[in-house]
Motif scaffolding. Structure first.
Motif, PDB file in Angstrom:
ATOM      1  N   TYR A 216       0.829  -1.203   0.000  1.00 25.48           N
ATOM      2  CA  TYR A 216       0.000   0.000   0.000  1.00 25.48           C
ATOM      3  C   TYR A 216       0.868   1.261   0.000  1.00 25.48           C
ATOM      4  N   ALA A 217       1.962   1.234   0.757  1.00 24.28           N
ATOM      5  CA  ALA A 217       2.867   2.382   0.773  1.00 24.28           C
ATOM      6  C   ALA A 217       3.464   2.613  -0.612  1.00 24.28           C
ATOM      7  N   ALA A 218       3.841   1.533  -1.289  1.00 29.52           N
ATOM      8  CA  ALA A 218       4.399   1.649  -2.636  1.00 29.52           C
ATOM      9  C   ALA A 218       3.365   2.211  -3.609  1.00 29.52           C
ATOM     10  N   ALA A 219       2.129   1.756  -3.481  1.00 30.01           N
ATOM     11  CA  ALA A 219       1.058   2.256  -4.358  1.00 30.01           C
ATOM     12  C   ALA A 219       0.828   3.742  -4.125  1.00 30.01           C
ATOM     13  N   THR A 220       0.976   4.177  -2.882  1.00 28.98           N
ATOM     14  CA  THR A 220       0.826   5.597  -2.564  1.00 28.98           C
ATOM     15  C   THR A 220       1.892   6.427  -3.267  1.00 28.98           C
TER      16      THR A 220
ATOM     17  N   ALA B  34       0.608  14.897   6.513  1.00 29.44           N
ATOM     18  CA  ALA B  34      -0.829  14.644   6.417  1.00 29.44           C
ATOM     19  C   ALA B  34      -1.241  14.448   4.967  1.00 29.44           C
ATOM     20  N   ALA B  35      -0.654  15.215   4.045  1.00 36.30           N
ATOM     21  CA  ALA B  35      -0.979  15.071   2.629  1.00 36.30           C
ATOM     22  C   ALA B  35      -0.590  13.686   2.117  1.00 36.30           C
ATOM     23  N   LEU B  36       0.569  13.201   2.557  1.00 38.87           N
ATOM     24  CA  LEU B  36       1.010  11.858   2.153  1.00 38.87           C
ATOM     25  C   LEU B  36       0.040  10.793   2.663  1.00 38.87           C
ATOM     26  N   PHE B  37      -0.360  10.910   3.922  1.00 40.69           N
ATOM     27  CA  PHE B  37      -1.278   9.937   4.509  1.00 40.69           C
ATOM     28  C   PHE B  37      -2.668  10.035   3.861  1.00 40.69           C
ATOM     29  N   LYS B  38      -3.042  11.222   3.417  1.00 45.09           N
ATOM     30  CA  LYS B  38      -4.335  11.376   2.760  1.00 45.09           C
ATOM     31  C   LYS B  38      -4.364  10.615   1.437  1.00 45.09           C
ATOM     32  N   VAL B  39      -3.267  10.662   0.686  1.00 44.91           N
ATOM     33  CA  VAL B  39      -3.184   9.879  -0.551  1.00 44.91           C
ATOM     34  C   VAL B  39      -3.289   8.392  -0.235  1.00 44.91           C
TER      35      VAL B  39
ATOM     36  N   LEU C  46       3.810  10.126  -7.696  1.00 43.42           N
ATOM     37  CA  LEU C  46       4.792  10.364  -8.749  1.00 43.42           C
ATOM     38  C   LEU C  46       4.137  10.461 -10.124  1.00 43.42           C
ATOM     39  N   GLN C  47       3.031   9.753 -10.312  1.00 42.70           N
ATOM     40  CA  GLN C  47       2.315   9.814 -11.582  1.00 42.70           C
ATOM     41  C   GLN C  47       1.523  11.112 -11.714  1.00 42.70           C
ATOM     42  N   ASP C  48       1.004  11.608 -10.594  1.00 42.90           N
ATOM     43  CA  ASP C  48       0.208  12.826 -10.632  1.00 42.90           C
ATOM     44  C   ASP C  48       0.390  13.553  -9.310  1.00 42.90           C
ATOM     45  N   ARG C  49       1.326  14.480  -9.271  1.00 42.55           N
ATOM     46  CA  ARG C  49       1.651  15.117  -8.005  1.00 42.55           C
ATOM     47  C   ARG C  49       0.539  16.022  -7.505  1.00 42.55           C
ATOM     48  N   SER C  50      -0.492  16.264  -8.331  1.00 41.07           N
ATOM     49  CA  SER C  50      -1.612  17.084  -7.872  1.00 41.07           C
ATOM     50  C   SER C  50      -2.409  16.392  -6.772  1.00 41.07           C
ATOM     51  N   VAL C  51      -2.279  15.047  -6.665  1.00 40.19           N
ATOM     52  CA  VAL C  51      -2.992  14.329  -5.603  1.00 40.19           C
ATOM     53  C   VAL C  51      -2.368  14.626  -4.239  1.00 40.19           C
ATOM     54  N   PHE C  52      -1.143  15.144  -4.262  1.00 39.43           N
ATOM     55  CA  PHE C  52      -0.449  15.483  -3.020  1.00 39.43           C
ATOM     56  C   PHE C  52      -0.938  16.852  -2.574  1.00 39.43           C
ATOM     57  N   GLU C  53      -2.023  16.850  -1.827  1.00 39.93           N
ATOM     58  CA  GLU C  53      -2.756  18.065  -1.478  1.00 39.93           C
ATOM     59  C   GLU C  53      -1.972  18.970  -0.544  1.00 39.93           C
ATOM     60  N   GLY C  54      -1.947  20.246  -0.881  1.00 37.90           N
ATOM     61  CA  GLY C  54      -1.296  21.212  -0.028  1.00 37.90           C
ATOM     62  C   GLY C  54      -2.248  21.749   1.018  1.00 37.90           C
TER      63      GLY C  54
END
Length: 270
Positions: A38-42, A61-66, A47-55
């Motif tokens: 699951y961590a690898a999938a995150t 927290a943004a990493l855990f949200k993904v 990396l495929q779409d950095r927009s999912v990494f919410e500011g």
């Protein structure tokens, strides 16, 4: 900033929090291999779409949200081929109210505040407060057992002993050295070990734990240490439950309840 530079900066930023995401994923799934997947999938999703990494909510927290978006979209499954301790954990997990374990781990172990947990789980703060209350009650009511404490600081050992006993567990002993820990473990096999990693005579709590696991097989272990970096290395095996000193009471309660939950068997209730 170039694209390659941006990717490098993002990878470096994520790398700071990755050991904690892996710890959380393992505790949540009950399996190091499943948690790592699951961590690898995150990471792949970011990396495929950095927009999912919410500011706006902090990098961790943004990493855990993904992670949670992926976890929820997959239906929060567990490994159906698991056996032994993992299989027993899955049976108990199925009885918990939805989302309670996630909220408890995020708040008590990963040290997110209620607002951050709400953002990560895409809910509101009132719901998180209810989830936390429900989780603590359900986990503590699930089971009790025998606990060995390996800790050389007398005040900390007394505090842990009182806290664990208050939760309904029985303390089999408190050891200050590797030798004492192994002797106490052999005298009465514990269901759970709470261990520091650097002991009074400069011996290793890790070595003591590994010796006992070698004799008795799998059992849950919670390391409580001022040196978490010695265990969160990315190398196998890593502990699912690791608490940094100075700890909070709710961190210990959460970890003990979770660990007992994973290791629970019918015989512990006798």
């Amino acid at each position: 900033m170039s694209v390659s530079s941006g990717t490098t900066d993002l990878s470096s930023l994520i790398g700071t929090h990755l050991p904690f995401l892996r710890r959380y994923a393992r505790a949540l799934t009950g399996s190091q291999s499943s948690g790592d997947a699951y961590a690898a999938a995150t990471l792949e999703a970011i990396l495929q779409d950095r927009s999912v990494f919410e500011g706006g909510i902090g990098d961790k927290a943004a990493l855990f949200k993904v992670y949670h978006t992926i976890w929820a979209s997959s239906g929060s499954p567990v490994d159906i081929e698991a056996s032994g301790m993992e299989a027993r954990a899955q049976e108990h997990m199925a009885k918990l109210s939805p989302n309670t374990r996630e909220a408890l781990l995020l708040h008590s172990i990963e040290d997110f505040n209620v607002s951050e947990v709400a953002a990560i789980m895409n809910t509101d703060e009132d719901e998180v407060e209810l989830l936390l209350k429900t989780a603590r009650q359900e986990m503590e009511d699930a089971i009790s057992g025998r606990v060995l404490i390996i800790e050389d600081e007398a005040i900390i050992a007394m505090d842990l002993e009182a806290l664990v006993a208050e939760m309904g567990h029985r303390i089999t002993g408190v050891a200050r050295t590797h030798k004492e820990a192994v002797a106490l473990g052999r005298k009465e096999q514990p269901d759970l070990i709470l261990a520091d990693i650097q002991l009074a005579d400069n011996s290793s709590g890790i070595d003591a734990v590994n010796e006992l696991l070698g004799e008795f097989g799998l059992m849950p272990v919670i390391f409580i240490t001022a040196f978490p970096e010695r265990l969160l290395t990315g190398e196998r095996p890593e502990p699912a439950f690791l608490i940094s000193k100075p700890y909070r009471e709710d961190q210990v309660r959460s970890a003990v309840s979770q660990a007992m939950f994973f290791a629970s068997t019918e015989t512990l209730k006798g």
